[in-house]
Motif scaffolding. Structure first.
Motif, short mmCIF file in Angstrom:
data_model
loop_
_atom_site.label_atom_id
_atom_site.label_comp_id
_atom_site.label_asym_id
_atom_site.label_seq_id
_atom_site.Cartn_x
_atom_site.Cartn_y
_atom_site.Cartn_z
N LYS A 53 5.45 6.66 -1.86
CA LYS A 53 4.95 6.52 -0.50
C LYS A 53 4.81 5.29 0.01
CE LYS A 53 3.12 11.29 0.23
NZ LYS A 53 1.89 11.98 0.70
N LEU A 54 4.19 4.43 -0.93
CA LEU A 54 3.78 3.01 -0.72
C LEU A 54 5.19 2.36 -0.67
CD1 LEU A 54 1.65 0.76 -0.73
CD2 LEU A 54 2.14 0.69 -3.11
N PHE A 55 6.40 2.55 -1.46
CA PHE A 55 7.43 1.86 -1.38
C PHE A 55 8.24 2.27 -0.24
CE2 PHE A 55 6.29 0.98 -5.81
CZ PHE A 55 6.31 -0.34 -6.00
N GLY A 56 7.89 3.42 0.28
CA GLY A 56 8.67 3.84 1.42
C GLY A 56 7.94 3.16 2.94
N ASN A 57 6.91 2.71 2.66
CA ASN A 57 6.03 2.11 3.96
C ASN A 57 6.43 0.96 4.40
OD1 ASN A 57 4.00 1.35 5.79
ND2 ASN A 57 2.31 2.46 4.61
N THR A 58 7.21 0.97 5.66
CA THR A 58 7.79 -0.17 6.06
C THR A 58 6.80 -1.47 6.21
OG1 THR A 58 9.80 1.18 7.08
CG2 THR A 58 9.43 -1.06 7.99
N ASP A 59 5.71 -0.94 7.01
CA ASP A 59 4.66 -2.03 7.28
C ASP A 59 4.05 -2.79 6.01
OD1 ASP A 59 4.86 -1.31 9.94
OD2 ASP A 59 3.35 0.11 9.91
N MET A 60 3.90 -1.77 4.91
CA MET A 60 3.51 -2.47 3.77
C MET A 60 4.34 -3.34 3.26
SD MET A 60 0.70 -2.41 2.01
CE MET A 60 -0.37 -0.91 2.33
N VAL A 62 6.86 -5.13 4.72
CA VAL A 62 6.76 -6.28 5.59
C VAL A 62 5.58 -6.95 5.24
CG1 VAL A 62 6.47 -7.32 7.82
CG2 VAL A 62 8.17 -5.31 7.56
N ALA A 63 4.44 -6.51 5.12
CA ALA A 63 3.29 -7.50 4.71
C ALA A 63 3.46 -8.07 3.29
CB ALA A 63 2.09 -6.36 4.77
N ALA A 64 4.02 -7.29 2.47
CA ALA A 64 4.12 -7.78 1.07
C ALA A 64 5.21 -8.87 1.03
CB ALA A 64 4.83 -6.64 0.27
N ARG A 65 6.30 -8.95 1.86
CA ARG A 65 7.38 -9.92 2.00
C ARG A 65 6.43 -11.13 2.70
NH1 ARG A 65 11.02 -9.39 6.84
NH2 ARG A 65 9.24 -9.95 7.72
N ASN A 66 5.70 -10.84 3.54
CA ASN A 66 5.01 -12.22 4.16
C ASN A 66 4.10 -12.69 3.21
OD1 ASN A 66 6.29 -11.45 6.80
ND2 ASN A 66 4.53 -10.50 7.64
N SER A 67 3.36 -11.96 2.54
CA SER A 67 2.56 -12.64 1.42
C SER A 67 3.16 -13.23 0.29
CB SER A 67 1.74 -11.38 0.81
OG SER A 67 0.77 -10.81 1.88
N LEU A 68 4.50 -12.86 0.03
CA LEU A 68 5.18 -13.45 -1.14
C LEU A 68 5.80 -14.92 -0.48
CD1 LEU A 68 6.98 -10.69 -2.89
CD2 LEU A 68 5.07 -11.69 -3.84
N THR A 215 -0.32 -9.66 6.21
CA THR A 215 -0.17 -9.82 4.85
C THR A 215 -0.82 -8.60 4.21
OG1 THR A 215 -2.20 -11.15 4.79
CG2 THR A 215 -0.17 -12.44 5.26
N LEU A 216 -0.66 -8.58 2.81
CA LEU A 216 -1.11 -7.33 2.09
C LEU A 216 -2.70 -7.24 2.23
CD1 LEU A 216 0.74 -7.55 -1.22
CD2 LEU A 216 0.90 -6.02 0.68
N PRO A 217 -3.44 -8.36 2.30
CA PRO A 217 -4.91 -8.36 2.34
C PRO A 217 -5.15 -7.64 3.70
CG PRO A 217 -4.44 -10.10 1.24
CD PRO A 217 -3.15 -9.66 1.62
N LEU A 218 -4.55 -7.97 4.82
CA LEU A 218 -4.71 -7.87 6.07
C LEU A 218 -4.17 -6.41 6.44
CD1 LEU A 218 -3.87 -10.88 8.45
CD2 LEU A 218 -6.21 -10.39 7.64
#
Length: 262
Positions: A53-60, A62-68, A215-218
């Protein structure tokens, strides 16, 4: 000697208690990320559904991409500026340089976040977003890179650089062929540490993020406002594994400089 032997079990007990206090909560997070239940009250069964489910979560994602992106660009900028700062502090011995470089490291994050927020909005009139986060992360990571590079330089024989200059090498050639190869482990370790600090940061990012930037923490913070679900545990576990892996690589690349920094 007898007194120290009597105290030894007590010291061991205190040490084990401290490490248990630090690491048992982390292990609980990892453990419940595989729990087959939306509630973390008790263990129901093993499952990998929360990671799916985590890898199917679009918001997460996007946040991971921003963090990287932020972590990569911040680490690159901090590594360049921090290496130059470490060299300048070691070479010129000016008292003002360490103060200027190391102040963001010693300053409380909330104070640094507020000051940067006011500076960007009131002075630069900069719209908050990815750019402001990258600048802020670069600012507080520079000091960590400078500390590691400086520690590496302090353990070197100055006659090496003097010999290079005596043989006719220009300052740039001395840096390229002598200084940089010698400090390369410290530079790599500083880059990895900067990446880790940036991707994990919450306080400064909270002040610097504009509308629509996450971002991921946010993202994790916004999710735990409702409840700490196994999906939060899953992303926390992955983030923890990434952080520990980078710190382990940094310790292997430059163990003596990180030991000196600690």
């Amino acid at each position: 000697m007898e007194t120290s032997k009597r105290l030894s079990p007590l010291l061991w007990g205190c040490g084990i208690s401290v490490y248990a206090f630090l690491y048992i909560p982390l292990l609980i997070v990892v453990f419940f990320s595989f729990n087959d239940s939306k509630l973390n009250a008790q263990w129901v069964g093993f499952t990998l559904d929360w990671y799916r489910k985590l890898f199917g979560n679009t918001d997460m994602l996007v946040a991971a991409r921003n963090s990287l992106i932020i972590a990569f660009l911040s680490a690159a900028g901090a590594t360049l500026l921090g290496t130059m700062s470490g060299l300048a502090i070691h070479r010129f011995k000016l008292k003002v340089l360490p103060v200027m470089v190391f102040t963001p490291v010693a300053m409380p994050e909330i104070l640094l976040g507020v000051s940067l927020l006011l500076f960007f909005i009131q002075f630069l009139h900069l719209t908050l977003g990815m750019t402001s986060i990258i600048i802020a992360h670069t600012t507080f990571c520079v000091g960590f890179v400078a500390i590691i590079v400086r520690a590496r330089l302090q353990g070197m024989d100055e006659s090496i650089f003097e010999a290079a200059r005596d043989l006719g090498a220009t300052p740039w050639e001395t840096f390229k062929y002598v200084t940089l190869p010698l400090i390369r482990p410290a530079v790599i370790a500083g880059a990895l540490m900067s990446f880790t600090l940036s991707i994990d940061d919450f306080v400064i990012t909270f002040f610097m993020a504009g509308v629509g930037v996450s971002t991921l923490p946010l993202q994790i913070y916004s999710m735990i406002k409702v409840a700490v679900t196994p999906e939060v545990n899953a992303i926390s576990t992955l983030l923890m594994m990434l952080t520990l892996s980078l710190m382990w690589i940094a310790s292997k690349v430059a163990p003596e400089t990180l030991k000196g920094h600690a």
